[in-house]
Design a protein around this motif. Structure first.
Motif, short mmCIF file in Angstrom:
data_model
loop_
_atom_site.label_atom_id
_atom_site.label_comp_id
_atom_site.label_asym_id
_atom_site.label_seq_id
_atom_site.Cartn_x
_atom_site.Cartn_y
_atom_site.Cartn_z
N LYS A 1 33.32 31.42 41.80
CA LYS A 1 33.72 30.05 42.10
C LYS A 1 33.52 29.82 43.59
O LYS A 1 33.67 30.73 44.41
N SER A 2 33.16 28.60 43.94
CA SER A 2 32.94 28.26 45.34
C SER A 2 34.27 28.07 46.05
O SER A 2 35.17 27.42 45.52
N VAL A 3 34.38 28.65 47.24
CA VAL A 3 35.59 28.53 48.05
C VAL A 3 35.19 28.34 49.51
O VAL A 3 34.08 28.66 49.91
N GLU A 4 36.11 27.81 50.29
CA GLU A 4 35.92 27.69 51.73
C GLU A 4 36.32 29.01 52.39
O GLU A 4 37.26 29.68 51.93
N ALA A 5 35.65 29.40 53.44
CA ALA A 5 35.93 30.67 54.12
C ALA A 5 37.33 30.72 54.71
O ALA A 5 37.95 31.77 54.77
N ASP A 6 37.86 29.57 55.13
CA ASP A 6 39.17 29.55 55.77
C ASP A 6 40.31 29.14 54.83
O ASP A 6 41.40 28.84 55.29
N ASP A 7 40.07 29.17 53.52
CA ASP A 7 41.14 28.90 52.55
C ASP A 7 42.21 29.99 52.62
O ASP A 7 41.90 31.16 52.87
N ASP A 8 43.44 29.62 52.36
CA ASP A 8 44.56 30.56 52.38
C ASP A 8 44.49 31.46 51.15
O ASP A 8 44.47 30.99 50.02
N ALA A 9 44.45 32.77 51.37
CA ALA A 9 44.34 33.73 50.28
C ALA A 9 45.63 34.54 50.10
O ALA A 9 45.64 35.52 49.36
N SER A 10 46.71 34.13 50.74
CA SER A 10 47.94 34.91 50.67
C SER A 10 48.56 34.90 49.27
O SER A 10 49.28 35.83 48.92
N ASN A 11 48.28 33.89 48.46
CA ASN A 11 48.82 33.84 47.10
C ASN A 11 47.80 34.22 46.04
O ASN A 11 48.06 34.11 44.86
N CYS A 12 46.64 34.70 46.44
CA CYS A 12 45.58 35.06 45.50
C CYS A 12 45.87 36.44 44.90
O CYS A 12 46.05 37.42 45.62
N SER A 13 45.88 36.52 43.59
CA SER A 13 46.16 37.79 42.92
C SER A 13 44.97 38.75 42.96
O SER A 13 45.12 39.94 42.72
N ASN A 14 43.78 38.24 43.29
CA ASN A 14 42.57 39.07 43.33
C ASN A 14 42.16 39.47 44.73
O ASN A 14 41.11 40.08 44.91
N PHE A 15 42.99 39.18 45.74
CA PHE A 15 42.63 39.48 47.12
C PHE A 15 42.57 40.98 47.35
O PHE A 15 43.47 41.73 46.98
N THR A 16 41.43 41.43 47.93
CA THR A 16 41.24 42.83 48.30
C THR A 16 40.71 42.86 49.72
O THR A 16 39.69 42.26 50.01
N LYS A 17 41.39 43.56 50.60
CA LYS A 17 40.99 43.64 51.99
C LYS A 17 39.62 44.32 52.11
O LYS A 17 39.36 45.29 51.41
N LYS A 18 38.74 43.78 52.99
CA LYS A 18 37.41 44.38 53.20
C LYS A 18 37.54 45.74 53.81
O LYS A 18 38.37 46.09 54.51
#
Length: 54
Positions: A37-54
């Motif tokens: 899915k398309s997202v903006e680079a500066d969107d807030d990801a603090s509530n994203c369940s799929n967030f994985t640190k690079k």
């Protein structure tokens, strides 16, 4: 605040680094596939369940 650009699932577009695709691998009983899915680079990801640190 964490952003989408800090996630390992974020792939920026070649022509515009300010947005990109969030790509997730999905496995169900019959097959495995990727969804994006398309997202903006500066969107807030603090509530994203799929967030994985690079």
């Amino acid at each position: 605040m964490t952003t989408c650009s800090e996630c390992a699932s974020f792939f920026p577009f070649e022509d515009d680094d300010s947005c990109g695709d969030c790509v997730q691998r999905v496995v169900d009983p019959r097959q495995a596939y990727h969804k994006a899915k398309s997202v903006e680079a500066d969107d807030d990801a603090s509530n994203c369940s799929n967030f994985t640190k690079k």
